[in-house]
Write a protein that holds these residues in place. Structure first.
Motif, PDB file in Angstrom:
ATOM      1  N   ALA A 263      15.570  11.754 113.693  1.00 10.60           N
ATOM      2  CA  ALA A 263      14.566  11.262 113.183  1.00 10.60           C
ATOM      3  C   ALA A 263      14.241  11.889 111.958  1.00 10.60           C
ATOM      4  N   GLY A 298       1.560  14.952 108.520  1.00 11.90           N
ATOM      5  CA  GLY A 298       2.413  14.399 109.629  1.00 11.90           C
ATOM      6  C   GLY A 298       2.717  15.441 110.716  1.00 11.90           C
ATOM      7  N   PRO A 309       6.273  11.592 121.493  1.00  9.28           N
ATOM      8  CA  PRO A 309       6.401  10.728 120.422  1.00  9.28           C
ATOM      9  C   PRO A 309       5.977  11.107 119.190  1.00  9.28           C
ATOM     10  N   LEU A 313       7.849  11.823 115.609  1.00  7.80           N
ATOM     11  CA  LEU A 313       7.270  10.978 114.429  1.00  7.80           C
ATOM     12  C   LEU A 313       7.020  11.953 113.157  1.00  7.80           C
ATOM     13  N   ALA A 316      10.149  13.147 111.709  1.00  2.50           N
ATOM     14  CA  ALA A 316      10.673  12.122 110.554  1.00  2.50           C
ATOM     15  C   ALA A 316       9.589  11.874 109.341  1.00  2.50           C
ATOM     16  N   LEU A 317       8.471  12.063 109.686  1.00  2.55           N
ATOM     17  CA  LEU A 317       7.463  11.985 108.193  1.00  2.55           C
ATOM     18  C   LEU A 317       7.775  13.440 107.503  1.00  2.55           C
TER      19      LEU A 317
END
Length: 400
Positions: A263, A298, A309, A313, A316-317
């Motif tokens: 990610a 984030g 999850p 995320l 990823a951010l």
């Protein structure tokens, strides 16, 4: 006549852009061909984890040792020639590492490869910045995105070689020859001439003569080093700790734990693909500050409320948020007034590598003392640092 003068450089600029893209691609692919072979090399050399860790640390050690020489070589030989020569010697070092019969020779070869990789890195970025000045808009982020494509390609080449049963020597020799040949072919399309373009002094940087100006340049350069280091620290956190945190702290399976790294790297690639358009529209300062905020919020929320999850995320951010930081810092350092061509870029690139070398043990020490969740607070902290320091980057240029 004026129209001819303005349009004549465009084909050369386009050819040079493609050539620099090839240099970034080959640089990313070379070392990535060796990394998947590390377990086999460790087994062949019959070394333990401690000796193995010290041996592979020779690569960043070589990069740090040789990094400061890059600026001098670029000024004397030209950035394109240094990049291609560095690619050739990096390939030789990687091949030697794969064929090394002892841990000492393995570490020595990695040291050489790391040193040459550092020279290539500075030189290809210096030439990319020359091409960017001809374009009159940001294109440096796209080169770094192509480096990521090269790294993925190199890993796939290694996987393919192993699936075909190719020996280590044959695999690395073929990879080195093909990639070095591609870099050599790109040389003829690079820009000619010396690295003597004047620095692009921004509105905030005019009037920097004297001791006060020298001091200001030094402070700006230090801030740029911290911005670039923040980007590498977040990237290294994904490389070194994402899978471990997801598997140990959140009890994810090995397959799911890999998604933290995927990610972060995937989002970073996307950020670099669209980064040039964002920089042209909003300016380096706004993009970096927004990216720092995205990273801090984030990953901060992901660590505050740990779920599988949410943490994926968060990584990823973080990857998206720091995507443009290293290119931005390099561009700004290369344009600082009062420095020899390539000096600012060399210093940022050199000290940035210290972040790669030092961040794993720092996070590890904090993790041992207070847990990896606490250790990973370096990621939102890096985002906050970027928000605070982004003022040294250029604002969006005014358009008449």
């Amino acid at each position: 006549m004026t129209v001819d003068i303005e349009t004549r450089p465009l084909p050369a600029a386009r050819h040079a852009r493609a050539a620099v893209a090839v240099l970034f691609f080959t640089n990313g692919a070379l070392f990535a061909n060796l990394l998947p072979r590390y377990p086999q090399i460790k087994e062949d050399l019959a070394i333990g984890n401690g000796a193995y860790g010290l041996a592979v640390a020779a690569f960043p050690a070589g990069a740090i040792t040789a990094g400061l020489a890059a600026g001098v070589l670029v000024r004397r030989m030209g950035s394109a020639r240094v990049a291609v020569l560095g690619t050739l010697l990096t390939g030789a070092g990687i091949l030697a590492a794969g064929l090394a019969p002892s841990v000492a020779l393995f570490a020595t070869a990695l040291f050489l490869a790391g040193a040459m990789d550092a020279l290539t890195d500075v030189a290809q970025n210096a030439h990319g910045l020359r091409v960017q000045r001809l374009y009159g808009r940001s294109i440096l982020n796209s080169f770094h995105a192509i480096w990521s494509i090269g790294a993925v390609t190199g890993g796939l080449m290694a996987a393919g070689a192993m699936s075909l049963g190719l020996s280590l020597g044959v695999h690395l020799a073929v990879a080195a020859v093909v990639l070095v040949a591609a870099a050599g072919a790109a040389l003829r399309f690079c820009l000619p001439g010396p690295e003597n373009e004047p620095a692009e002094a921004g509105p905030e940087q005019h009037g920097t003569e004297g001791a006060h100006g020298t001091s200001r340049v030094g402070l700006v350069l230090a801030a740029l080093v911290l911005i670039a280091t923040a980007g590498t620290l977040v990237e290294d956190a994904g490389n070194s700790w994402a899978a471990l945190y997801l598997s140990d702290a959140l009890h994810a399976s090995a397959a799911l734990a890999a998604w933290g790294f995927i990610a972060l790297v995937g989002a970073q690639f996307i950020g670099r693909i669209i980064g040039d358009r964002l920089v042209d529209r909003f300016g380096q300062r706004a993009v970096a500050r927004s990216g720092g905020l995205i990273t801090a919020v984030g990953m901060g929320l992901a660590l505050a409320v740990p779920t599988l999850p949410g943490t994926v995320l968060g990584f990823a951010l973080a990857g998206f948020g720091v995507a443009t930081l290293v290119p931005a810092a390099m561009h700004e350092a290369d344009a600082l007034p009062g420095l020899k061509p390539g000096s600012g870029l060399t210093i940022v690139s050199w000290l940035m590598r210290l972040g790669f070398l030092l961040s794993p043990p720092i996070v590890g020490q904090v993790a041992d003392a207070a847990g990896l969740r606490t250790g990973l607070l370096v990621i939102p902290a890096a985002g906050v640092l970027v928000v605070l320091l982004a003022g040294v980057l250029r604002a969006r240029p005014r358009r008449d």
